[in-house]
Design an enzyme around this catalytic site. Structure first.
Site, PDB file in Angstrom:
ATOM      1  N   ASP A 149       0.852  -1.184   0.000  1.00 42.07           N
ATOM      2  CA  ASP A 149       0.000   0.000   0.000  1.00 42.07           C
ATOM      3  C   ASP A 149       0.892   1.239   0.000  1.00 42.07           C
ATOM      4  OD1 ASP A 149      -1.634   2.089   0.682  1.00 42.07           O
ATOM      5  OD2 ASP A 149      -2.660   1.035   2.316  1.00 42.07           O
ATOM      6  N   LYS A 201     -11.551   4.549  -7.378  1.00 36.84           N
ATOM      7  CA  LYS A 201     -12.213   5.291  -8.469  1.00 36.84           C
ATOM      8  C   LYS A 201     -13.722   5.156  -8.531  1.00 36.84           C
ATOM      9  CE  LYS A 201     -11.854   1.610 -11.829  1.00 36.84           C
ATOM     10  NZ  LYS A 201     -11.676   1.203 -13.193  1.00 36.84           N
ATOM     11  N   SER A 212      -8.520  13.067 -14.526  1.00 38.77           N
ATOM     12  CA  SER A 212      -9.835  12.750 -15.098  1.00 38.77           C
ATOM     13  C   SER A 212     -10.538  13.997 -15.584  1.00 38.77           C
ATOM     14  CB  SER A 212     -10.678  12.085 -14.011  1.00 38.77           C
ATOM     15  OG  SER A 212     -12.021  12.000 -14.421  1.00 38.77           O
ATOM     16  N   TYR A 216     -14.346  11.506  -4.942  1.00 39.81           N
ATOM     17  CA  TYR A 216     -13.413  10.929  -5.911  1.00 39.81           C
ATOM     18  C   TYR A 216     -12.887  12.021  -6.843  1.00 39.81           C
ATOM     19  CZ  TYR A 216     -12.173   9.298 -10.534  1.00 39.81           C
ATOM     20  OH  TYR A 216     -11.539   9.153 -11.734  1.00 39.81           O
ATOM     21  N   LYS A 228      -8.921  14.025  -7.481  1.00 40.34           N
ATOM     22  CA  LYS A 228      -8.155  14.302  -8.710  1.00 40.34           C
ATOM     23  C   LYS A 228      -7.780  15.785  -8.783  1.00 40.34           C
ATOM     24  CE  LYS A 228      -8.094  10.125 -10.297  1.00 40.34           C
ATOM     25  NZ  LYS A 228      -6.844   9.364 -10.218  1.00 40.34           N
ATOM     26  N   TYR A 234      -8.327  11.800 -18.424  1.00 37.22           N
ATOM     27  CA  TYR A 234      -9.049  10.834 -19.257  1.00 37.22           C
ATOM     28  C   TYR A 234     -10.516  11.178 -19.339  1.00 37.22           C
ATOM     29  CZ  TYR A 234      -5.223   8.050 -17.193  1.00 37.22           C
ATOM     30  OH  TYR A 234      -4.027   7.602 -16.710  1.00 37.22           O
ATOM     31  N   PHE A 235     -11.090  10.895 -20.490  1.00 35.27           N
ATOM     32  CA  PHE A 235     -12.545  10.909 -20.608  1.00 35.27           C
ATOM     33  C   PHE A 235     -13.025   9.502 -20.200  1.00 35.27           C
ATOM     34  CE2 PHE A 235     -13.754  15.186 -21.817  1.00 35.27           C
ATOM     35  CZ  PHE A 235     -12.502  15.754 -21.691  1.00 35.27           C
ATOM     36  N   ASN A 236     -13.809   8.788 -20.966  1.00 33.08           N
ATOM     37  CA  ASN A 236     -14.313   7.492 -20.469  1.00 33.08           C
ATOM     38  C   ASN A 236     -13.585   6.315 -21.130  1.00 33.08           C
ATOM     39  OD1 ASN A 236     -16.410   9.463 -19.739  1.00 33.08           O
ATOM     40  ND2 ASN A 236     -17.544   7.680 -19.064  1.00 33.08           N
ATOM     41  N   ARG A 246     -21.089  11.016 -23.446  1.00 34.34           N
ATOM     42  CA  ARG A 246     -19.710  10.944 -22.961  1.00 34.34           C
ATOM     43  C   ARG A 246     -18.784  10.735 -24.152  1.00 34.34           C
ATOM     44  NH1 ARG A 246     -22.220  12.207 -19.278  1.00 34.34           N
ATOM     45  NH2 ARG A 246     -22.300  11.410 -17.132  1.00 34.34           N
ATOM     46  N   ASP A 287     -24.593  12.603 -12.016  1.00 37.46           N
ATOM     47  CA  ASP A 287     -24.199  12.512 -13.430  1.00 37.46           C
ATOM     48  C   ASP A 287     -24.323  13.869 -14.112  1.00 37.46           C
ATOM     49  OD1 ASP A 287     -23.413   9.918 -13.750  1.00 37.46           O
ATOM     50  OD2 ASP A 287     -25.332   9.187 -14.512  1.00 37.46           O
TER      51      ASP A 287
END
Ligand code: UD1
Length: 359
Positions: A78, A105, A145, A170, A174, A198-200, A252, A319
């Site tokens: 860890d 995540k 992200s 979360y 980031k 990153y996107f998806n 997305r 969302d």
């Protein structure tokens, strides 16, 4: 050739000794991590993985080996444990760069257990940054992200778009992580970082030796789609069809995980070759195309010939309506762009799900 490299690390080639550059990948048995390990090895890097296996399996190493012929060096611990971290860097003294994926995540879980997320995601980063300073490691690629943009006012989203108040702990980890890195760099001229937003990410390696391994009920759309198609889940729920989008479902930017992995190799090479223009750089990684949930379902049904059992339900809390990337900065600066089609990517996810069902 690759096998020879792993055994000797150094070989004589046309009278020159070639030493493979060693890259540490934290979270390297995870979804994006494992695909990146493969691309790094394919590009001639020597990879060491640290993972605590809290959200991945040791068997992923076998999948990597089946693709590249090389089983990466693996250490299980860890990263929030700074002493273990320093012991690790005392043992491996030749690491040239780090790609830091290791993080929790699950957006929903982060709302229920915020401290679990802040502790893990931030302390692991701080352990790494402190170790980088102690052991003079200069190069970091950080897994960020698009969630940091929230619901952007302008689409597609450029890197200049304002970072908005995070919707989930979360997402906040980031944002804070990028700030921690930025502040640390200000005080340390030697440190350089590329944050990749990153996107998806979706899909699997075309060989189906590695892919996404959700533990329990998947939160994300594509594993839920493939698990429904194979019969593990009875029905897919489409979260809302009353968004302000052409078909009412949320949009997305779904990016193939192998395309995404390749961007990490480019980022590492940019840092190692000192081609970065600033000490802290950040790039949007997506396809530039927005795709709705219903379009995903239709494409999946078309490429697999399987009818998906789904129903429309209420929107999922937290969302956003629509987001997709402006990829021109990554295209220009990194010379990178997503190559794989959505159909090809969905087929790779399906092939992987079928492979899992055979085990
Ligand atoms: C979320 C996070 C993202 C994170 C990613 C990885 C936010 C805003 N986004 O992406 O930062 O990197 O998870 O865990 O925090 N959907 C359904 N049915 C389902 C599952 C999903 O309709 O069973 C819909 C969602 O409502 C959404 C789309 O599919 O519109 C994609 O969802 P998902 O795969 O969970 O990713 P994001 O929420 O976009």
């Amino acid at each position: 050739m690759n096998i020879v490299f792993t055994i000797f690390d150094k070989i004589l080639f046309k009278n020159k000794t070639i030493v493979k550059k060693r890259i540490l990948v934290t979270g390297g048995t995870g979804y994006i991590g494992s695909h990146t390990v493969v691309e790094l090895q394919n590009s001639g890097f020597d990879v060491i993985i640290i993972d605590d296996l809290s959200n991945s399996k040791i068997e992923v190493l076998n999948g990597i080996e089946k693709i590249t012929g090389i089983k990466p060096v693996f250490e299980q611990f860890d990263l929030t444990d700074i002493d273990k971290c320093k012991r690790f860097f005392n043992k491996y003294t030749d690491i040239e760069a780090i790609i830091h994926f290791a993080a929790y995540k699950a957006v929903g879980e982060s709302v229920e257990k915020p401290l679990k997320y802040y502790r893990n995601n931030l302390l692991s980063l701080m352990s790494l940054l402190e170790s980088m300073q102690t052991f003079s490691i200069r190069n970091l690629v950080f897994s960020s992200s698009c969630t940091i943009y929230g619901q952007p006012e302008k689409l597609p989203v450029t890197e200049d778009a304002p970072v908005q108040e995070a919707i989930s702990p979360y997402g906040n980890t980031k944002q804070i992580a990028e700030e921690i890195i930025r502040d640390t760099i200000k005080t340390d001229k030697n440190l350089k970082t590329i944050a990749l937003r990153y996107f998806n990410p979706i899909g699997a390696h075309p060989s189906a030796h590695i892919g996404e391994l959700p533990i329990g009920i998947p939160n994300n759309l594509i594993p839920f789609v493939t698990q429904t198609a194979i019969g593990i889940r009875e029905q897919l729920r489409v979260f809302g069809n009353d968004y302000n989008t052409p078909d009412g479902t949320a949009i997305r930017d779904y990016i193939n995980v192998v395309d995404l992995a390749k961007a990490h190799v480019i980022a590492i090479e940019r840092l190692l070759n000192n081609n970065n223009k600033k000490a802290f750089e950040y790039f949007n990684l997506g396809t530039g195309q927005g795709v709705s949930v219903l379009e995903i379902i239709n494409s999946f049904e078309k490429v697999t010939g399987i009818k998906l059992n789904y129903k429309i339900v209420d929107r999922r809390a937290g969302d956003i309506e629509k987001v997709w990337a402006d990829t021109s900065f990554a295209n220009k600066e990194l010379g990178w762009q997503a190559e794989k089609s959505l159909d090809e990517t969905l087929l790779s996810a399906w092939k992987w799900e079928k492979r899992l069902s055979e085990e």
